[in-house]
Design a protein around this motif. Structure first.
Motif, PDB file in Angstrom:
ATOM      1  N   ALA A   1      -1.042  -7.528 -15.214  1.00 23.52           N
ATOM      2  CA  ALA A   1      -1.324  -7.751 -16.634  1.00 23.52           C
ATOM      3  C   ALA A   1      -0.920  -6.517 -17.449  1.00 23.52           C
ATOM      4  O   ALA A   1      -0.318  -6.637 -18.520  1.00 23.52           O
ATOM      5  N   ALA A   2      -1.231  -5.346 -16.917  1.00 21.58           N
ATOM      6  CA  ALA A   2      -0.854  -4.110 -17.594  1.00 21.58           C
ATOM      7  C   ALA A   2       0.663  -3.981 -17.680  1.00 21.58           C
ATOM      8  O   ALA A   2       1.210  -3.588 -18.720  1.00 21.58           O
TER       9      ALA A   2
ATOM     10  N   GLY B   1       0.795  -1.224   0.000  1.00 20.20           N
ATOM     11  CA  GLY B   1       0.000   0.000   0.000  1.00 20.20           C
ATOM     12  C   GLY B   1       0.828   1.275   0.000  1.00 20.20           C
ATOM     13  O   GLY B   1       0.305   2.344   0.272  1.00 20.20           O
ATOM     14  N   ARG B   2       2.088   1.187  -0.325  1.00 22.26           N
ATOM     15  CA  ARG B   2       2.956   2.370  -0.303  1.00 22.26           C
ATOM     16  C   ARG B   2       2.837   3.216  -1.569  1.00 22.26           C
ATOM     17  O   ARG B   2       3.246   4.369  -1.581  1.00 22.26           O
ATOM     18  N   ALA B   3       2.327   2.626  -2.665  1.00 25.74           N
ATOM     19  CA  ALA B   3       2.180   3.386  -3.914  1.00 25.74           C
ATOM     20  C   ALA B   3       1.102   2.737  -4.766  1.00 25.74           C
ATOM     21  O   ALA B   3       0.857   1.534  -4.659  1.00 25.74           O
ATOM     22  N   ASP B   4       0.455   3.549  -5.599  1.00 25.75           N
ATOM     23  CA  ASP B   4      -0.491   2.970  -6.553  1.00 25.75           C
ATOM     24  C   ASP B   4       0.301   2.268  -7.654  1.00 25.75           C
ATOM     25  O   ASP B   4       1.531   2.391  -7.742  1.00 25.75           O
ATOM     26  N   SER B   5      -0.388   1.544  -8.488  1.00 23.89           N
ATOM     27  CA  SER B   5       0.294   0.691  -9.461  1.00 23.89           C
ATOM     28  C   SER B   5       1.122   1.474 -10.484  1.00 23.89           C
ATOM     29  O   SER B   5       2.189   1.002 -10.900  1.00 23.89           O
ATOM     30  N   VAL B   6       0.683   2.650 -10.863  1.00 23.10           N
ATOM     31  CA  VAL B   6       1.438   3.422 -11.855  1.00 23.10           C
ATOM     32  C   VAL B   6       2.734   3.943 -11.237  1.00 23.10           C
ATOM     33  O   VAL B   6       3.822   3.779 -11.806  1.00 23.10           O
ATOM     34  N   ARG B   7       2.647   4.538 -10.071  1.00 22.22           N
ATOM     35  CA  ARG B   7       3.861   5.032  -9.399  1.00 22.22           C
ATOM     36  C   ARG B   7       4.813   3.887  -9.061  1.00 22.22           C
ATOM     37  O   ARG B   7       6.030   4.016  -9.191  1.00 22.22           O
TER      38      ARG B   7
ATOM     39  N   ALA C   1      -0.898   3.788 -17.161  1.00 22.29           N
ATOM     40  CA  ALA C   1      -2.043   4.650 -16.842  1.00 22.29           C
ATOM     41  C   ALA C   1      -3.239   4.306 -17.721  1.00 22.29           C
ATOM     42  O   ALA C   1      -4.373   4.200 -17.228  1.00 22.29           O
ATOM     43  N   ALA C   2      -2.999   4.105 -19.001  1.00 21.15           N
ATOM     44  CA  ALA C   2      -4.104   3.786 -19.911  1.00 21.15           C
ATOM     45  C   ALA C   2      -4.749   2.448 -19.556  1.00 21.15           C
ATOM     46  O   ALA C   2      -5.985   2.325 -19.556  1.00 21.15           O
ATOM     47  N   LEU C   3      -3.920   1.457 -19.255  1.00 21.14           N
ATOM     48  CA  LEU C   3      -4.469   0.124 -19.020  1.00 21.14           C
ATOM     49  C   LEU C   3      -5.057  -0.057 -17.624  1.00 21.14           C
ATOM     50  O   LEU C   3      -6.072  -0.745 -17.469  1.00 21.14           O
ATOM     51  N   THR C   4      -4.460   0.544 -16.596  1.00 22.25           N
ATOM     52  CA  THR C   4      -4.986   0.360 -15.240  1.00 22.25           C
ATOM     53  C   THR C   4      -6.062   1.381 -14.905  1.00 22.25           C
ATOM     54  O   THR C   4      -7.132   1.022 -14.431  1.00 22.25           O
ATOM     55  N   ARG C   5      -5.777   2.634 -15.161  1.00 17.84           N
ATOM     56  CA  ARG C   5      -6.737   3.689 -14.817  1.00 17.84           C
ATOM     57  C   ARG C   5      -7.825   3.828 -15.872  1.00 17.84           C
ATOM     58  O   ARG C   5      -8.982   4.049 -15.548  1.00 17.84           O
TER      59      ARG C   5
END
Length: 145
Positions: free
Chosen positions: A107-108, A38-44, A95-99
């Motif tokens: 997968a992204a 939980g330290r960062a979202d998937s893009v970061r 960003a495009a694939l997850t968000r």
């Protein structure tokens, strides 16, 4: 492309993939560690992993894949430019694939990795670690022939 040149390119790409596996282990380790704690979202987290993997990639590719004699002062900034473009591609794809599309982050990341590995190999092969033309080596810094 001649047969031996094609075989040499294939060997170099296989070496690049081997080095890439080491860098990928670091990249995905950072990504998963940051997301799952939980330290960062998937893009970061993907971008942090990309940077960590790039450090591994530079040293191993310079020595093992490309056998480059290009001075570090020149190779590192070139590596940085190619890596920065790959970083931007990673950000856009993740960003495009997850968000945007709501795909699971792993997968992204696999899809982003597939696209960026091709860019990075070509960029490093033809620019970062490419052999300097012999004419430039003979001319030296002055440019006088």
């Amino acid at each position: 492309m001649r047969g031996d040149a094609l075989a040499a390119l294939a060997r170099q790409f296989v070496s690049y993939l081997g080095v890439g596996l080491a860098a990928l282990a670091v990249h995905y380790g950072v990504l998963i560690g940051l997301v799952e704690t939980g330290r960062a979202d998937s893009v970061r987290a993907a971008l942090a992993g990309y940077l960590a993997g790039a450090i591994v990639s530079y040293g191993l590719n310079r020595r093992l894949t490309f056998g480059s004699a290009r001075p570090h002062a020149e190779a590192t900034w070139r590596f940085g430019v190619v890596a920065a473009i790959g970083f931007g591609l990673t950000w856009l794809i993740m960003a495009a694939l997850t968000r945007g599309l709501g795909l699971p982050y792993l997968a992204a990341q696999v899809l982003a990795t597939g696209a960026v590995v091709v860019w990075n190999f070509l960029g490093h092969r033809v620019w970062t670690f490419a052999t300097r033309p012999a004419a430039m080596l003979r001319e030296g810094a002055s440019g006088v022939r």
